[in-house]
Write an enzyme that holds these catalytic residues in place. Structure first.
Site, mmCIF file in Angstrom:
data_model
loop_
_atom_site.group_PDB
_atom_site.id
_atom_site.type_symbol
_atom_site.label_atom_id
_atom_site.label_comp_id
_atom_site.label_asym_id
_atom_site.label_seq_id
_atom_site.Cartn_x
_atom_site.Cartn_y
_atom_site.Cartn_z
ATOM 1 N N PRO A 89 0.826 -1.352 -0.080
ATOM 2 C CG PRO A 89 -0.597 -1.353 1.886
ATOM 3 C CD PRO A 89 0.745 -1.917 1.120
ATOM 4 C CD GLU A 116 0.858 -4.707 10.766
ATOM 5 O OE1 GLU A 116 0.513 -3.830 10.735
ATOM 6 O OE2 GLU A 116 -0.026 -5.684 10.632
ATOM 7 N NE ARG A 154 -6.906 -4.599 -21.473
ATOM 8 C CZ ARG A 154 -7.004 -3.414 -22.092
ATOM 9 N NH1 ARG A 154 -5.737 -2.482 -21.738
ATOM 10 N NH2 ARG A 154 -8.053 -3.136 -22.828
ATOM 11 C CG ASP A 169 -7.953 0.270 -23.661
ATOM 12 O OD1 ASP A 169 -8.923 -0.282 -24.275
ATOM 13 O OD2 ASP A 169 -7.148 -0.339 -23.209
HETATM 14 N N1 ADE Z 1 -1.090 -5.189 -0.512
HETATM 15 C C1 ADE Z 1 -2.029 -4.447 0.527
HETATM 16 N N2 ADE Z 1 -2.761 -3.559 -0.133
HETATM 17 C C2 ADE Z 1 -2.164 -3.213 -1.054
HETATM 18 C C3 ADE Z 1 -2.235 -2.124 -2.073
HETATM 19 N N3 ADE Z 1 -3.535 -1.325 -1.953
HETATM 20 N N4 ADE Z 1 -1.804 -2.166 -3.477
HETATM 21 C C4 ADE Z 1 -0.976 -3.135 -3.386
HETATM 22 N N5 ADE Z 1 -0.295 -4.237 -2.433
HETATM 23 C C5 ADE Z 1 -1.183 -4.306 -1.440
#
Ligand code: ADE
Length: 244
Positions: A89, A116, A154, A169
């Site tokens: 994230p 974590e 793709r 696209d």
């Molecule tokens: N792992 C957990 N959440 C994620 C996200 N939003 N993007 C990529 N990998 C992740």
């Protein structure tokens, strides 16, 4: 293109990589997928891949050894340096531009974690890219890596036929797509716009260009901020603003 995936849940990938366009791409030798359980690279006697964080705190951290060794195994004979992509994230937000950039590579390695966090040395010494697919947290990187793989594969030459072809696209053109219609021309009184039935190609092109702009203006005005507008687009935008 060669795509390697490091995960402790390899079964998650069978459905996505083994169906539809991603599967056909592999059958036609345009891409090959190799999914590895990186637990198998652990030198721990219980094949552990995580441990408690130094300094304390909640959650477990992925240890460096299995990932360092797995990536070394996958790269030691590679002639061209692969991109090693950590799904997390905190990564750079994934975009169509990034998909296009990755589609020009020959070898991608995805690292998917479920903990974590990752030991920071993985980020510093193994990884070339960190990617997030959006501002939300998933239980692991697997689904996120499949999203990236799908959007990259793709784009590989020959993967999409003319029918699904990629260049027009949403996002590649810098605009969202214009609305689509198919038969019947009148469905229970709900009519298809006249211009599309006219057979006049110029009128159809113009309608589509205008409606793509309208859709982008209404849904994603941020996409227009850096666009070099044509004279027609400027006129249409004024028209949309006056209609509000
Ligand atoms: N792992 C957990 N959440 C994620 C996200 N939003 N993007 C990529 N990998 C992740």
């Amino acid at each position: 293109m060669k795509i390697d995936v490091l995960t402790i849940f390899p079964e998650m990938f069978a459905g996505v990589l083994g169906q539809s366009i991603l599967k056909k791409a592999e059958e036609r030798n345009l891409v090959s997928y190799h999914v590895y359980n990186f637990r198998e690279f652990s030198t721990d006697k219980h094949q552990k891949v995580d441990d408690y964080p130094y300094g304390g705190g909640a959650g477990m951290v992925l240890t460096p050894q299995p990932i360092f060794d797995a990536v070394h195994h996958l790269t030691k004979e590679a002639k061209i340096k692969p991109r090693v992509i950590l799904m997390c994230p905190q990564g750079e937000r994934f975009t169509q531009a990034k998909a296009e950039e990755l589609a020009s590579e020959e070898h991608l390695i995805f690292i998917c974690g479920h903990y974590e966090g990752y030991d920071e040395r993985i980020r510093q010494f193994v990884v070339t890219d960190e990617i997030s697919i959006g501002d939300y947290v998933l239980t692991g990187g697997e689904l996120a890596s499949m999203v990236v793989i799908d959007s990259v594969v793709r784009l590989l030459p020959g993967v999409l036929g003319n029918k699904e072809s990629a260049p027009c696209d949403s996002y590649s053109s810098g605009l969202l797509e214009y609305p689509h219609y198919t038969r019947p021309a009148d469905y229970k009184g709900l009519k298809v716009p006249e211009q599309l039935l006219s057979g006049n190609h110029k009128a159809i092109e113009e309608w589509r260009a205008k409606e793509a702009l309208r859709r982008t203006y209404e849904r994603r005005p941020d996409m227009l901020e850096h666009r070099k507008l044509t004279d027609a687009e400027k006129k249409w935008l004024d028209e949309f603003k006056n209609q509000e």
